[in-house]
Design an enzyme around this catalytic site. Structure first.
Site, mmCIF file in Angstrom:
data_model
loop_
_atom_site.group_PDB
_atom_site.id
_atom_site.type_symbol
_atom_site.label_atom_id
_atom_site.label_comp_id
_atom_site.label_asym_id
_atom_site.label_seq_id
_atom_site.Cartn_x
_atom_site.Cartn_y
_atom_site.Cartn_z
ATOM 1 N N GLU A 97 0.810 -1.218 0.000
ATOM 2 C CA GLU A 97 0.000 0.000 0.000
ATOM 3 C C GLU A 97 0.848 1.275 0.000
ATOM 4 O O GLU A 97 0.432 2.305 -0.539
ATOM 5 C CB GLU A 97 -0.886 0.002 1.254
ATOM 6 C CG GLU A 97 -1.609 1.295 1.480
ATOM 7 C CD GLU A 97 -2.451 1.294 2.736
ATOM 8 O OE1 GLU A 97 -1.895 1.063 3.821
ATOM 9 O OE2 GLU A 97 -3.647 1.504 2.636
ATOM 10 N N ASP A 98 2.030 1.180 0.610
ATOM 11 C CA ASP A 98 2.836 2.394 0.755
ATOM 12 C C ASP A 98 3.468 2.867 -0.550
ATOM 13 O O ASP A 98 3.942 3.990 -0.639
ATOM 14 C CB ASP A 98 3.921 2.173 1.822
ATOM 15 C CG ASP A 98 3.293 2.058 3.202
ATOM 16 O OD1 ASP A 98 2.421 2.882 3.512
ATOM 17 O OD2 ASP A 98 3.661 1.130 3.937
ATOM 18 N N ARG A 116 12.808 1.622 1.890
ATOM 19 C CA ARG A 116 11.616 1.102 1.214
ATOM 20 C C ARG A 116 11.504 1.551 -0.242
ATOM 21 O O ARG A 116 10.568 1.158 -0.941
ATOM 22 C CB ARG A 116 10.371 1.500 2.017
ATOM 23 C CG ARG A 116 10.408 0.962 3.454
ATOM 24 C CD ARG A 116 9.062 0.845 4.062
ATOM 25 N NE ARG A 116 8.174 0.061 3.213
ATOM 26 C CZ ARG A 116 6.866 -0.017 3.400
ATOM 27 N NH1 ARG A 116 6.321 0.598 4.420
ATOM 28 N NH2 ARG A 116 6.114 -0.725 2.579
ATOM 29 N N ARG A 131 6.805 9.975 7.882
ATOM 30 C CA ARG A 131 6.933 9.365 6.552
ATOM 31 C C ARG A 131 6.434 10.252 5.406
ATOM 32 O O ARG A 131 6.773 10.019 4.250
ATOM 33 C CB ARG A 131 6.156 8.044 6.512
ATOM 34 C CG ARG A 131 6.667 6.981 7.455
ATOM 35 C CD ARG A 131 8.026 6.464 7.013
ATOM 36 N NE ARG A 131 8.543 5.474 7.932
ATOM 37 C CZ ARG A 131 8.223 4.189 7.900
ATOM 38 N NH1 ARG A 131 7.369 3.738 7.004
ATOM 39 N NH2 ARG A 131 8.761 3.359 8.772
ATOM 40 N N HIS A 189 1.104 5.665 10.659
ATOM 41 C CA HIS A 189 0.462 6.236 9.472
ATOM 42 C C HIS A 189 -0.934 6.766 9.804
ATOM 43 O O HIS A 189 -1.550 6.341 10.786
ATOM 44 C CB HIS A 189 0.293 5.145 8.398
ATOM 45 C CG HIS A 189 1.543 4.777 7.679
ATOM 46 N ND1 HIS A 189 1.904 3.456 7.446
ATOM 47 C CD2 HIS A 189 2.515 5.529 7.110
ATOM 48 C CE1 HIS A 189 3.045 3.428 6.782
ATOM 49 N NE2 HIS A 189 3.441 4.672 6.560
ATOM 50 N N CYS A 194 -2.386 -2.205 4.695
ATOM 51 C CA CYS A 194 -1.015 -2.124 4.164
ATOM 52 C C CYS A 194 -0.711 -3.223 3.139
ATOM 53 O O CYS A 194 0.175 -3.069 2.306
ATOM 54 C CB CYS A 194 0.006 -2.262 5.287
ATOM 55 S SG CYS A 194 -0.241 -1.160 6.653
HETATM 56 N N1 GLY Z 1 7.368 -1.759 8.978
HETATM 57 C C1 GLY Z 1 6.468 -0.929 8.279
HETATM 58 C C2 GLY Z 1 7.112 0.369 8.000
HETATM 59 O O1 GLY Z 1 7.716 0.868 8.861
HETATM 60 O O2 GLY Z 1 7.083 0.918 6.943
#
Ligand code: GLY
Length: 258
Positions: free
Chosen positions: A65-66, A85, A131, A161, A251
């Site tokens: 999802e991110d 990521r 984030r 989030h 997620c």
């Molecule tokens: N472990 C999920 C995140 O921190 O993005």
């Protein structure tokens, strides 16, 4: 058709990013079983699932999802706030490129995690978190506003989030954890119903809505009972193993129609 992108649990998930949780051992087999149950439910609910293979170099890559925000008109490939990521984006962009003619991108210095983006009709709420920064919000607004979406930043405190703190459980109903998000800061119109998690279940606000079905993590029985009492149709899924990696139900998929 309704599609879902998912990604198998990385064998490196024990090295995941953690922000608000202490590191606890993650049982890979159990995490994979829970993820398989999640994918099976998506299929049962009529989603065509595009399941990407695990990436041993990307501990958090199950949390697809991110990596993107997908609306009917386009997809926005994000720029996750955690540098570890960013290698997750390419395979997601590759798949979405088959379904959307336009792929916008969040560019530096912007950062944005899809977990911070809650779509509610034509309203898009974006959590301002470690984030997701203001440049990321502004770039998302520039991408979506021409298509009639209103993008609004919302303060979140104490959780990873926005969607850790609030998700939609109906077309005009949100489930919130008021400890992590201020009702007034949400700024939604008065006719939107705001339901609250049971105070003993702070992580229960991250539910997955599949049509009229609200999926709640199995551990959160009290919040589920509240939703059922309110007349909502609920199902549950085991999700505690992936929860140790600070990931919730939303997620683990990117849902869209095409
Ligand atoms: N472990 C999920 C995140 O921190 O993005």
């Amino acid at each position: 058709m309704q599609f879902a992108i998912t990604r198998e649990v990385s064998p490196a998930i024990a090295r995941c990013e953690l922000t608000h949780l202490a590191r606890a051992p993650i049982e890979l087999t159990r995490a994979r079983e829970q993820h398989a149950a999640y994918v099976a439910l998506l299929r049962d609910r009529g989603r065509t699932v595009i399941e990407l293979p695990a990436d041993p170099e990307a501990p958090d890559s199950v949390f697809v999802e991110d990596a993107a925000v997908v609306v009917d008109e386009l997809a926005v490939i994000t720029r996750p706030g955690a540098a570890s990521r960013r290698r997750e984006l390419a395979p997601i962009a590759h798949v979405l490129g088959r379904f959307r003619a336009t792929l916008a991108r969040i560019e530096a210095p912007g950062t944005l995690d899809g977990g911070d983006v809650l779509r509610f009709g034509r309203e898009v709420l974006v959590g301002r978190t470690p984030r997701t920064n203001d440049a990321g919000v502004a770039q998302l607004r520039a991408a979506l506003a021409p298509h009639g979406y209103t993008v609004r930043a919302v303060e979140v405190r104490g959780c990873l989030h926005l969607k850790t703190a609030v998700t939609a459980v109906g077309p005009r109903a949100l489930l919130i954890n008021p400890a992590w998000i201020d009702r007034r800061a949400l700024g939604v119109s008065p006719e939107v119903e705001l339901l609250e998690v049971d105070p003993s279940e702070p992580f229960a606000a991250n539910t997955l809505r599949l049509d009229e079905l609200v999926v709640v993590p199995r551990a959160f029985e009290k919040t589920r009972a509240r939703l059922v009492a309110r007349g909502l149709r609920c199902a549950d899924l085991p999700a505690d193993e992936l929860a140790k990696a600070e990931g919730g139900l939303t997620c683990c998929s990117l849902l869209f129609t095409a």
